[in-house]
Design a protein around this motif. Structure first.
Motif, PDB file in Angstrom:
ATOM      1  N   TYR A  55       1.083  -1.273   0.160  1.00 49.52           N
ATOM      2  CA  TYR A  55      -0.066  -0.080   0.008  1.00 49.52           C
ATOM      3  C   TYR A  55       0.986   1.295   0.082  1.00 49.52           C
ATOM      4  CZ  TYR A  55      -2.864  -3.655   1.491  1.00 49.52           C
ATOM      5  OH  TYR A  55      -3.369  -4.782   1.893  1.00 49.52           O
ATOM      6  N   CYS A  56       0.601   2.260  -0.741  1.00 47.32           N
ATOM      7  CA  CYS A  56       1.372   3.530  -1.082  1.00 47.32           C
ATOM      8  C   CYS A  56       1.225   4.067   0.205  1.00 47.32           C
ATOM      9  CB  CYS A  56       0.505   4.113  -2.064  1.00 47.32           C
ATOM     10  SG  CYS A  56       1.184   5.846  -2.473  1.00 47.32           S
ATOM     11  N   TYR A  57       2.560   4.763   0.554  1.00 47.70           N
ATOM     12  CA  TYR A  57       2.646   5.406   1.712  1.00 47.70           C
ATOM     13  C   TYR A  57       1.875   6.913   1.935  1.00 47.70           C
ATOM     14  CZ  TYR A  57       4.984   9.238  -0.341  1.00 47.70           C
ATOM     15  OH  TYR A  57       5.385  10.403  -1.184  1.00 47.70           O
ATOM     16  N   HIS A  58       1.367   7.207   0.838  1.00 42.28           N
ATOM     17  CA  HIS A  58       0.763   8.351   0.667  1.00 42.28           C
ATOM     18  C   HIS A  58      -0.742   8.393   1.475  1.00 42.28           C
ATOM     19  CE1 HIS A  58      -1.631  11.612  -1.605  1.00 42.28           C
ATOM     20  NE2 HIS A  58      -1.010  12.248  -0.456  1.00 42.28           N
ATOM     21  N   ALA A  59      -1.584   7.659   0.976  1.00 37.25           N
ATOM     22  CA  ALA A  59      -2.902   7.479   1.429  1.00 37.25           C
ATOM     23  C   ALA A  59      -3.438   6.032   1.410  1.00 37.25           C
ATOM     24  CB  ALA A  59      -3.759   8.371   0.871  1.00 37.25           C
ATOM     25  N   GLY A  60      -2.289   5.120   1.230  1.00 39.22           N
ATOM     26  CA  GLY A  60      -2.790   3.675   1.416  1.00 39.22           C
ATOM     27  C   GLY A  60      -3.295   3.064  -0.154  1.00 39.22           C
ATOM     28  N   GLY A  61      -2.968   3.682  -0.993  1.00 39.24           N
ATOM     29  CA  GLY A  61      -3.500   3.250  -2.623  1.00 39.24           C
ATOM     30  C   GLY A  61      -2.739   1.763  -2.664  1.00 39.24           C
ATOM     31  N   SER A  62      -3.486   0.922  -3.413  1.00 42.95           N
ATOM     32  CA  SER A  62      -2.955  -0.148  -3.552  1.00 42.95           C
ATOM     33  C   SER A  62      -2.021  -0.193  -4.944  1.00 42.95           C
ATOM     34  CB  SER A  62      -4.035  -1.387  -4.124  1.00 42.95           C
ATOM     35  OG  SER A  62      -3.485  -2.651  -4.510  1.00 42.95           O
ATOM     36  N   ILE A  78       4.103   3.760 -10.472  1.00 41.83           N
ATOM     37  CA  ILE A  78       3.083   4.900 -10.220  1.00 41.83           C
ATOM     38  C   ILE A  78       1.990   4.650  -9.554  1.00 41.83           C
ATOM     39  CG2 ILE A  78       2.154   6.820 -11.478  1.00 41.83           C
ATOM     40  CD1 ILE A  78       4.227   6.371 -13.697  1.00 41.83           C
ATOM     41  N   CYS A  79       1.608   5.243  -8.232  1.00 44.82           N
ATOM     42  CA  CYS A  79       0.460   4.679  -7.553  1.00 44.82           C
ATOM     43  C   CYS A  79      -0.698   4.821  -8.377  1.00 44.82           C
ATOM     44  CB  CYS A  79       0.644   5.542  -6.146  1.00 44.82           C
ATOM     45  SG  CYS A  79      -0.910   5.039  -5.215  1.00 44.82           S
ATOM     46  N   PRO A  80      -1.750   4.207  -8.796  1.00 48.67           N
ATOM     47  CA  PRO A  80      -2.741   4.687  -9.515  1.00 48.67           C
ATOM     48  C   PRO A  80      -3.714   5.766  -8.731  1.00 48.67           C
ATOM     49  CG  PRO A  80      -2.692   2.221  -9.080  1.00 48.67           C
ATOM     50  CD  PRO A  80      -1.570   2.767  -8.161  1.00 48.67           C
ATOM     51  N   LYS A  81      -3.675   5.873  -7.334  1.00 54.11           N
ATOM     52  CA  LYS A  81      -4.260   6.689  -6.617  1.00 54.11           C
ATOM     53  C   LYS A  81      -4.115   8.045  -6.925  1.00 54.11           C
ATOM     54  CE  LYS A  81      -7.331   6.471  -2.693  1.00 54.11           C
ATOM     55  NZ  LYS A  81      -7.361   5.865  -1.366  1.00 54.11           N
ATOM     56  N   HIS A  82      -3.176   8.582  -6.618  1.00 52.37           N
ATOM     57  CA  HIS A  82      -2.763  10.067  -7.110  1.00 52.37           C
ATOM     58  C   HIS A  82      -1.253  10.413  -7.510  1.00 52.37           C
ATOM     59  CE1 HIS A  82      -4.623   9.764  -2.912  1.00 52.37           C
ATOM     60  NE2 HIS A  82      -5.607  10.542  -3.686  1.00 52.37           N
ATOM     61  N   LYS A  83      -0.885   9.080  -8.396  1.00 55.27           N
ATOM     62  CA  LYS A  83       0.210   9.088  -9.384  1.00 55.27           C
ATOM     63  C   LYS A  83       1.471   9.368  -8.653  1.00 55.27           C
ATOM     64  CE  LYS A  83      -2.618   8.474 -12.521  1.00 55.27           C
ATOM     65  NZ  LYS A  83      -2.929   7.280 -12.875  1.00 55.27           N
ATOM     66  N   TYR A  84       1.588   9.391  -7.336  1.00 53.10           N
ATOM     67  CA  TYR A  84       2.854   9.464  -6.590  1.00 53.10           C
ATOM     68  C   TYR A  84       4.036   8.185  -7.452  1.00 53.10           C
ATOM     69  CZ  TYR A  84       1.607  12.499  -3.192  1.00 53.10           C
ATOM     70  OH  TYR A  84       1.454  13.748  -2.219  1.00 53.10           O
ATOM     71  N   LYS A  85       5.161   8.629  -7.589  1.00 56.27           N
ATOM     72  CA  LYS A  85       6.203   7.808  -8.077  1.00 56.27           C
ATOM     73  C   LYS A  85       7.422   7.082  -7.205  1.00 56.27           C
ATOM     74  CE  LYS A  85       5.279  10.788 -11.783  1.00 56.27           C
ATOM     75  NZ  LYS A  85       3.869  11.080 -11.463  1.00 56.27           N
TER      76      LYS A  85
END
Ligand code: FES
Length: 156
Positions: A55-62, A78-85
């Motif tokens: 899970y992405c560190y930013h907001a838990g996106g898978s 690239i996180c599908p939720k907010h595109k963090y790399k």
């Protein structure tokens, strides 16, 4: 401290944990595993295995369905939720920005530091193993592996 692997055999906490046969993991490209209660994504990309918190560190996106691109010389998911790399190799988050004080402003890459916990992957005779990171420091992705983070993810 000791734990048990998928076949119930005793092994040191952290692993190495058997996560699958090399051929199967290559075909799957992304494989989700829960190791010692930690949700981990095993990735096969361009001949190399990687493992990181799922899970992405930013907001838990898978991260399971995130695209992978080479950015600033680093392979990133690239996180599908907010595109963090997030770098596959070390969990660093990078972003591109321009400094408005520059004339003309030229976009360049910056680092937010290592945010995502990554784990090591080894292979022996076609069997692939993940050893969980033993780093005792806090990584922001740790939050979404804990109870509060899991509840928050379920609500989102
Ligand atoms: Fe991954 Fe926001 S949750 S970028």
């Amino acid at each position: 401290m000791w734990d048990r692997d998928m076949e119930g055999k005793e092994q040191p906490a952290g692993g190495p944990h058997f996560v699958g046969k090399k051929d199967e993991l290559i075909e799957a490209k992304r494989s989700f595993r829960t190791l010692e209660g930690r949700d981990v994504l095993v990735i096969y990309h361009q001949g190399v295995f990687y493992a990181m918190d799922s899970y992405c560190y930013h907001a838990g996106g898978s991260l399971e369905n995130g695209d992978i691109e080479e950015l600033n010389g680093k392979l990133c998911i690239i996180c599908p939720k907010h595109k963090y790399k997030i770098s596959l190799a070390n969990g660093e988050c990078i972003y591109k920005a321009t400094d408005p004080r520059q004339t003309p402003p030229v976009p360049r890459w910056y680092s937010k530091g290592v945010k995502q916990r990554v784990h090591s992957v080894t292979e022996t005779n076609g069997d692939v193993y993940v050893t969980l990171s033993g780093d005792t420091g806090w990584f922001e992705s740790d939050y979404y592996q804990g109870e509060k983070g899991k509840v928050e993810r379920a609500r989102a």
